[in-house]
Design a protein around this motif. Structure first.
Motif, PDB file in Angstrom:
ATOM      1  N   GLU A 276      36.771  43.052  44.195  1.00 57.40           N
ATOM      2  CA  GLU A 276      37.379  42.271  43.123  1.00 57.40           C
ATOM      3  C   GLU A 276      36.727  40.902  42.954  1.00 57.40           C
ATOM      4  O   GLU A 276      36.551  40.409  41.854  1.00 57.40           O
ATOM      5  N   GLN A 277      36.396  40.296  44.108  1.00 59.69           N
ATOM      6  CA  GLN A 277      35.850  38.952  44.077  1.00 59.69           C
ATOM      7  C   GLN A 277      34.557  38.919  43.255  1.00 59.69           C
ATOM      8  O   GLN A 277      34.357  38.060  42.404  1.00 59.69           O
TER       9      GLN A 277
ATOM     10  N   LYS B 190      33.756  41.007  41.042  1.00 57.27           N
ATOM     11  CA  LYS B 190      34.065  41.348  39.664  1.00 57.27           C
ATOM     12  C   LYS B 190      34.377  40.081  38.840  1.00 57.27           C
ATOM     13  O   LYS B 190      33.822  39.873  37.753  1.00 57.27           O
ATOM     14  N   THR B 191      35.260  39.236  39.424  1.00 60.36           N
ATOM     15  CA  THR B 191      35.591  38.009  38.671  1.00 60.36           C
ATOM     16  C   THR B 191      34.353  37.150  38.504  1.00 60.36           C
ATOM     17  O   THR B 191      34.128  36.564  37.441  1.00 60.36           O
TER      18      THR B 191
ATOM     19  N   LYS C 221      32.180  38.550  35.829  1.00 58.63           N
ATOM     20  CA  LYS C 221      32.781  38.362  34.500  1.00 58.63           C
ATOM     21  C   LYS C 221      32.588  36.937  34.015  1.00 58.63           C
ATOM     22  O   LYS C 221      32.314  36.683  32.832  1.00 58.63           O
ATOM     23  N   LYS C 222      32.734  35.996  34.948  1.00 58.08           N
ATOM     24  CA  LYS C 222      32.553  34.599  34.566  1.00 58.08           C
ATOM     25  C   LYS C 222      31.124  34.344  34.096  1.00 58.08           C
ATOM     26  O   LYS C 222      30.896  33.622  33.124  1.00 58.08           O
TER      27      LYS C 222
END
Lengths: 99, 844
Positions: free
Chosen positions: B237-238, B240-241, B244-245
Motif C-alpha cells: 500500500e505504501q 501505491k500511495t 499515485k502521488k
C-alpha cells in the motif's frame, strides 16, 4: 557668342503650346483653374531650365579635358577618321581604346 | 475663381430639426459628408447626454459583432465583403418605442441569440471533447495493458515478481499478489517521470510503457499532443500511495483498470460504443456551429456598417440642443456656402423618409469666429494638398499653395533627381498605380508603405515625368550621356603627334582653335562632358547657377502671392509697408545676382575667360562696397557698375527700416485718431441725450466691439521686428538653402556614376564565355542597387529636401514663408465614409 536659331524656335514653340494653347483645352470643371495654372508653371519651368542649360554652354569658358584614347575614339566615331580601323593611328593606348 | 486657390467660403448655420425627423436628416447629412457640427453642450458630461442609452446599445451591439467576427475568423470562414454601403436603418419614429423594438428585435435579438448559441456550443464542445479524450485514453490503456497482462500471466511475470519480491523480501512476507496502476502521460514528461519513480521507490516498482501512435487533442487549447500509456507494478500500500502521488505531480491521468481479462474486454467494448456516440454528437454540434457562423459571415460586414452608422448618428445628435418645447432639436454647423443647395436637398429627403410634415430650417448666422478651412480636392490634387497641410492648415480664405506646388514640387524634386533612367523607372511605377487605380483600391491593401506610395501616386507620376526632363537637360541616363544631335566639340584637328605625346588634352573652345563648332548642343548638356576629366567643375558651375536662378524665381513668386493675399483681405497698409519693401529688397540683392549670372553667360567667351569675374565675390564686394581687383582686367564689368551697385545696396538697406518702422507707426496714429474720434462721439451723444446713453444697448455693443482690437504699440512693434528680421535674414539664408538643389543633384549623379563604374562596367569588360555569366550576375546586382539605393533612397532624400524647400514646420522655409500663415484649422465634416474608414483601420 554663338547660338543656333532652330532649338530656340523649337523650345519656344513647345513651351508656347504648353503655356498658351493647352490651358485653353482643359476640360471645364471645378478644377480647371488648377490645371491651367499647373500647365503654365510647368511650361515656364521647362523653358527656364532649358534656357539656363543652353545659355551656360553658349560661351564655354573652358573646354573638356579628355584622355588621348577618348580623343582617338572621338576622331574615329564622330569625325569619321581612320576608316581602316583605329590601329592605323599607331599608339600603344590604341589597344585599350579599341575595346 | 478656381477651386483650389483659396479654401471654400464657409458659413455658420443654425439647423432646426423636428425631433422625429432629426435621425433621418442626420443620416442623410452623414451620407453627404459636407457638414461639420459644433458641440452645443460642451459642459455636459458624456454620460449625461440625451442619447447616451442609444450609444451604449450600439456599443454593446458592436462588441457582440466583434465576438462573432472573432469566432468566424477562428473557423477560417471567408467573410463576404460585397463592398455595398447600406444606409443607416430607418426607424419610423425617433426616440420612440418602435426604435427600441426595432433594434432589439432585429439586431440585438439576432446577435444575442447567435452569441448565446455559440457560447453554448463552445461550452458543450469543450465538455464533449474532454469526455472524448478521456475515453480515447482509456481505450488505449485497455488495449496496451492487455499486452502487459498477457506477459505477466506467462512465464516472464514470474521473473518480475521474483525481482520485486527478492529486493523487498526483507520488509515482510511476500504476498504473491502485485498491485498496479495504469494511466496516460505526455510523452515528453516520460523520462523525468521514470527517473522520479525509480528514485522515490528505490527501484521497487516495475514500469511498462507503450506509446500511443496517433496524437490526441487537448480540449482546453486544441493542441495536438503525443501521449504514452504506462502501467506500474508494485507491491504494498505504501508504494501505491507514493506512486499515485508521483503520477499526480506529473499530471498523468490514472484510469481504473479491471483485473480480469474478461472484465477488461467488456469495459473496452463499453468504451468503444460510448466513443462512437460522442463522435456523432460532436460532429453534429460542429456542423451546427459552422452553419450558424457561415450565415453570420454573409451579413457581418453590413451589420458592422449599420451599427457604426447608427452610433455615429446618435453621437451627432448628442451635440444638439433641445429647445424648450422638446419638439425640435437645434444644431449649429459649418457649411460650405457653395453646397447650401445640396444640403437643403438632403434635409428634405431625410424629412420625407421620416414622414414628418415640417421641413427643417437652415439659417445662416453671422459670427466673428474664424471658419474652418476646407479645400475641395479631387484624387489628383489630394496628395499635394496633404503635403501642404503638413506645414500647417492654411488660414481661412488665404492663398493656398497647393495648386502651385502641383508643378513646383515635382519640378524641384526632379532638379535634384535628374536622370532619364531613374525618372523612367519612377514614372512607370506611378503610371502602373494610376492605371490600375480601381483594382488596387478595391484590394484594400493595408501595407503602410504601399498605401503611402499609392496615396502619392500622382505626385510620383509628375516627379518621374520631370525627372526624365531634367535628366534630358543634364544628359544623364544611368550616368551615361545620349549623343542625339552630335557634340559641339570636335577633336578632328588635333594632330596625331599631340595625341601620342600627351596622355590628356584639353579642347579649347576659343575662336581660333577650331575645336568648337560655336553652336551649343541644342538640348541639354553636351555629351562630351560625360567623357571628360573636368566634368565636375563644369557641371558644378552650371548646377549652382541653375539653383540660384530657380530659387530666386520661386521666392519672387512667393512674395507675389503675398500681394494677392493683401489685396484679397484688403490690407493696403501691408502692400505699402511690407510687400513693396520686401520685393525691392529681394530684387536689389538677389534679382541682381540672377542678372549677373545671365550677364556672365552672355558676355564672357573663352577668349575673355581670364577676366570673367566670380559672381559670388562680386556680390560680396558689392555689399562691402569694395572694388573687384583682377590684375590685367578692367575693374568693372560694365560702365557705371560701381555706382549702380551702390545704389542697389542703398535701396536694400533702406528697405529694412521701411519694413520695420512704418507699419507700427501708421497703426499707432490710426489708433490714436480712432480713440480721439470715439471720445468726441461719446461726448457729443452725452451732451445730446444726457445720461440715457449709459443704458443704450447700441453704444455698449459698440464698445464691446472695440474692446476686441485693443491696440498695444509694444506688441505690434515686436511682431513687426521679428517679421522684418526673419525676412531680411531669411532671404539670404533661403537663397543659400536653394543650393541644396545643386548639392543633391551632384550627389545623385556621382552615386549613379560610381555604381556604374564599380559594378556594371566590370561585367561589361569581362571576356570569354564566363564573362556573360558574370555580367548576368553583376547586372542583377546593379539593377537591385539602382532601384533600391538610387531610385528609392535617393528619391526619398530628394523628396524630403523638396518638402523642406516648400513646407516644413520651421519658420525658415523657403517658398511658403513668403506668403503663408498656416493658422487655420481643418474642416472636419460629419461623414459616414470617414467614420467607417477609421473604424476599419482601427480593426486591422
Amino acid at each position: 557668342m554663338g547660338f543656333g536659331i532652330e532649338p530656340i524656335i523649337a523650345i519656344s514653340v513647345i513651351c508656347g503650346l504648353i503655356v498658351l494653347l493647352f490651358p485653353l483645352l482643359v476640360r471645364k470643371g471645378p478644377n480647371r483653374g488648377t490645371y491651367q495654372v499647373a500647365l503654365v508653371i510647368s511650361g515656364f519651368c521647362i523653358g527656364l531650365l532649358w534656357a539656363t542649360t543652353y545659355m551656360h554652354q553658349m560661351n564655354p569658358l573652358f573646354g573638356p579635358i579628355l584622355h588621348n584614347t577618348t580623343i582617338l575614339l572621338m576622331q574615329k566615331e564622330w569625325a569619321g577618321m581612320y576608316p581602316n580601323g583605329i590601329q592605323e593611328a599607331g599608339h600603344e593606348a590604341v589597344a585599350a581604346a579599341t575595346h | 475663381m478656381g477651386a483650389l486657390f483659396r479654401s471654400e467660403e464657409m458659413s455658420l448655420c443654425q439647423l432646426f430639426l423636428q425631433s422625429e425627423a432629426a435621425y433621418a436628416c442626420v443620416s442623410e447629412l452623414g451620407e453627404l459628408g459636407l457638414v461639420q457640427f459644433r458641440d452645443l453642450n460642451p459642459d455636459v458630461n458624456a454620460f449625461q447626454r440625451k442619447f447616451v442609452n442609444e450609444v451604449r446599445r450600439c456599443d454593446e451591439m458592436e462588441r457582440k459583432l466583434r465576438f462573432l467576427e472573432k469566432e468566424i475568423k477562428k473557423d477560417d470562414i471567408p467573410v463576404l465583403d460585397t463592398g455595398e454601403n447600406p444606409e443607416a436603418p430607418q426607424p419610423r419614429e425617433m426616440i420612440d418605442m418602435e426604435m427600441q423594438i426595432f433594434i432589439d428585435c432585429t439586431f440585438q435579438a439576432t446577435f444575442e441569440k447567435l452569441e448565446n448559441e455559440l457560447k453554448e456550443v463552445n461550452n458543450n464542445a469543450e465538455a464533449l471533447k474532454k469526455n472524448y479524450l478521456e475515453l480515447t485514453e482509456l481505450k488505449h490503456i485497455l488495449r496496451k495493458t492487455q499486452v502487459f497482462f498477457d506477459e505477466r500471466d506467462t512465464e516472464e511475470s514470474s521473473e518480475i515478481r521474483k525481482s520485486l519480491i527478492t529486493t523487498d523480501a526483507v520488509g515482510g512476507a511476500p504476498t504473491g499478489q502485485l498491485g498496479f496502476v495504469a494511466g496516460v502521460i505526455n510523452r515528453e514528461r516520460l523520462p523525468a517521470f521514470e527517473r522520479m519513480l525509480w528514485r522515490a521507490c528505490r527501484g521497487n516498482v516495475y514500469l511498462k510503457t507503450a506509446e500511443i501512435d496517433s496524437p490526441l487533442e487537448e480540449p482546453s487549447n486544441g493542441d495536438q499532443v503525443y501521449k504514452t500509456v504506462f502501467i506500474i507494478f508494485f507491491q504494498g500500500e505504501q508504494l501505491k500511495t507514493r506512486v499515485k502521488k508521483i503520477c499526480e505531480g506529473f499530471r498523468a491521468t490514472l484510469y481504473p483498470c479491471p483485473d480480469t481479462p474478461s472484465d477488461r474486454r467488456e469495459m473496452a467494448m463499453g468504451v468503444m460504443t460510448r466513443i462512437e456516440d460522442l463522435n456523432t454528437v460532436l460532429r453534429q454540434t460542429q456542423d451546427h456551429r459552422h452553419r450558424v457562423l457561415v450565415a453570420a459571415a454573409k451579413n457581418i460586414r453590413n451589420w458592422f456598417i449599420k451599427v457604426r452608422k447608427i452610433k455615429a448618428i446618435y453621437h451627432t445628435l448628442n451635440l444638439f440642443n433641445l429647445d424648450v418645447t422638446q419638439k425640435c432639436l437645434i444644431a449649429e454647423c459649418w457649411v460650405p456656402v457653395a453646397d447650401m443647395e445640396t444640403i437643403q436637398l438632403a434635409l428634405r429627403r431625410g424629412t420625407e423618409r421620416s414622414g414628418s410634415t415640417v421641413s427643417p430650417i437652415l439659417n445662416m448666422m453671422t459670427t466673428k469666429e474664424a471658419p474652418p478651412t476646407y479645400n475641395r480636392t479631387n484624387k489628383f490634387t489630394q496628395g499635394f494638398q496633404n503635403l501642404i497641410d503638413a506645414y500647417g492648415v492654411s488660414t481661412y480664405r488665404e492663398v493656398n499653395p497647393a495648386p502651385y506646388a502641383v508643378i513646383t514640387f515635382p519640378f524641384l524634386f526632379a532638379v535634384m533627381f535628374g536622370d532619364i533612367g531613374h525618372g523612367l523607372i519612377m514614372f512607370l511605377a506611378a503610371l502602373y498605380m494610376v492605371w490600375k487605380e480601381k483594382p488596387l483600391q478595391a484590394q484594400k491593401i493595408q501595407n503602410e508603405i504601399f498605401t503611402m506610395f499609392f496615396g502619392g501616386r500622382y505626385i510620383i507620376l509628375l516627379m518621374g515625368f520631370f525627372s526624365i526632363y531634367t535628366g534630358l537637360m543634364y544628359n544623364d541616363i544611368f550616368s551615361k550621356s545620349l549623343n542625339i544631335f552630335g557634340s559641339s566639340f570636335t577633336a578632328e584637328h588635333i594632330p596625331l603627334n599631340d595625341i601620342k605625346s600627351h596622355e590628356v588634352l584639353q579642347l579649347n573652345p576659343n575662336s581660333t582653335a577650331q575645336q568648337y563648332t560655336n553652336k551649343p548642343y541644342p538640348i541639354g548638356i553636351d555629351p562630351v562632358w560625360q567623357l571628360s576629366a573636368n566634368k565636375i567643375s563644369f557641371l558644378n558651375s552650371y548646377k549652382m547657377k541653375n539653383s540660384i536662378v530657380l530659387g530666386v524665381a520661386q521666392m519672387l513668386f512667393g512674395v507675389m502671392l503675398s500681394l494677392w493675399n493683401h489685396t484679397y483681405f484688403k490690407r493696403p497698409l501691408n502692400i505699402y509697408c511690407e510687400f513693396i519693401p520686401q520685393i525691392l529688397f529681394l530684387l536689389s540683392l538677389f534679382g541682381y545676382l540672377v542678372i549677373l549670372v545671365f550677364f556672365k553667360w552672355v558676355w564672357y567667351s573663352a577668349d575673355t575667360a581670364g577676366c570673367a569675374p566670380s559672381i559670388l565675390i562680386t556680390l560680396i564686394n558689392m555689399v562691402l562696397m569694395k572694388d573687384n581687383e583682377v590684375p590685367g582686367c578692367p575693374s568693372t564689368v560694365y560702365a557705371g557698375q560701381q555706382q549702380f551697385q551702390q545704389f542697389l545696396v542703398l535701396i536694400a538697406f533702406l528697405c529694412v527700416p521701411w519694413m520695420l518702422l512704418v507699419k507700427p507707426f501708421v497703426l499707432f496714429r490710426q489708433n490714436s485718431a480712432r480713440v480721439r474720434a470715439r471720445a468726441n462721439g461719446v461726448n457729443s451723444t452725452l451732451a445730446a441725450e444726457e445720461g440715457v446713453v449709459a443704458t443704450d444697448p447700441h453704444s455698449s455693443g459698440g464698445h464691446g466691439e472695440h474692446g476686441d482690437e485693443e491696440f498695444e504699440f509694444g506688441e505690434v512693434f515686436v511682431h513687426q521686428a521679428i517679421h522684418t528680421i526673419e525676412y531680411a535674414l531669411g532671404s539670404i539664408s533661403h537663397t543659400a538653402s536653394y543650393l541644396r538643389l545643386w548639392a543633391l543633384s551632384l550627389a545623385h549623379a556621382q552615386l549613379s556614376e560610381v555604381l556604374w563604374g564599380m559594378v556594371l562596367s566590370l561585367g561589361l569588360q569581362m571576356e570569354g564565355w564566363w564573362g556573360g555569366i558574370i555580367l548576368y550576375v553583376l547586372f542583377a546586382f546593379w539593377a537591385v542597387l539602382t532601384v533600391g539605393v538610387l531610385v528609392l533612397m535617393e528619391g526619398l532624400s530628394a523628396f524630403l529636401h523638396t518638402l523642406r524647400l516648400h513646407c516644413l514646420v520651421l519658420p525658415m522655409v523657403e517658398f511658403q514663408s513668403k506668403f503663408y500663415d498656416g493658422n487655420g484649422y481643418a474642416f472636419m465634416p460629419f461623414s459616414f465614409e470617414v467614420i467607417l474608414e477609421a473604424a476599419r483601420a482601427a480593426d486591422e
